[in-house]
Design a protein around this motif. Structure first.
Motif: not given
Length: 111
Positions: A42-48, A15-20, A36-39, A24-29
């Protein structure tokens, strides 16, 4: 052509991961990496880390142009739940569910 990276058994609730992931969905890399760097989640660290891996896969394994990559699809599904017990008053025991996630990130090149 697509490049994918998969993170399995991450010790964070889906649930926490899906928020982040929705951010980023459909955004340039490169834009997704900046988000992700500025969010402050907790999930942004994994996703980065996962996004860096997907970009490296695209560059090294598929010879894709890094500047034209975008996040084509990303989803999270629940992994196994670690069930723990917390003692409570009057000899009772309460269940604590420590949830895990499987995250998939797919990058494609813009035409």
């Amino acid at each position: 052509m697509e490049a994918r990276a998969v993170l399995r058994y991450a010790r964070i609730s889906p649930r926490k991961v899906s928020i982040v992931l929705d951010l980023i969905r459909n955004k340039p890399a490169d834009v997704a990496m900046a988000i992700l760097k500025h969010t402050p989640k907790a999930a942004s660290e994994y996703l980065e880390k996962l996004l860096k891996s997907a970009v490296a896969n695209a560059e090294n394994n598929h010879n894709m142009d890094v500047s034209r990559l975008y996040v084509a699809e990303c989803h999270v599904s629940p992994g196994p739940i670690l069930k723990r017990i917390r003692p409570s008053a009057h000899g009772r025991a309460f269940r604590i569910n420590k949830r895990t996630s499987h995250v998939t990130l797919v990058l494609k090149e813009k035409e």
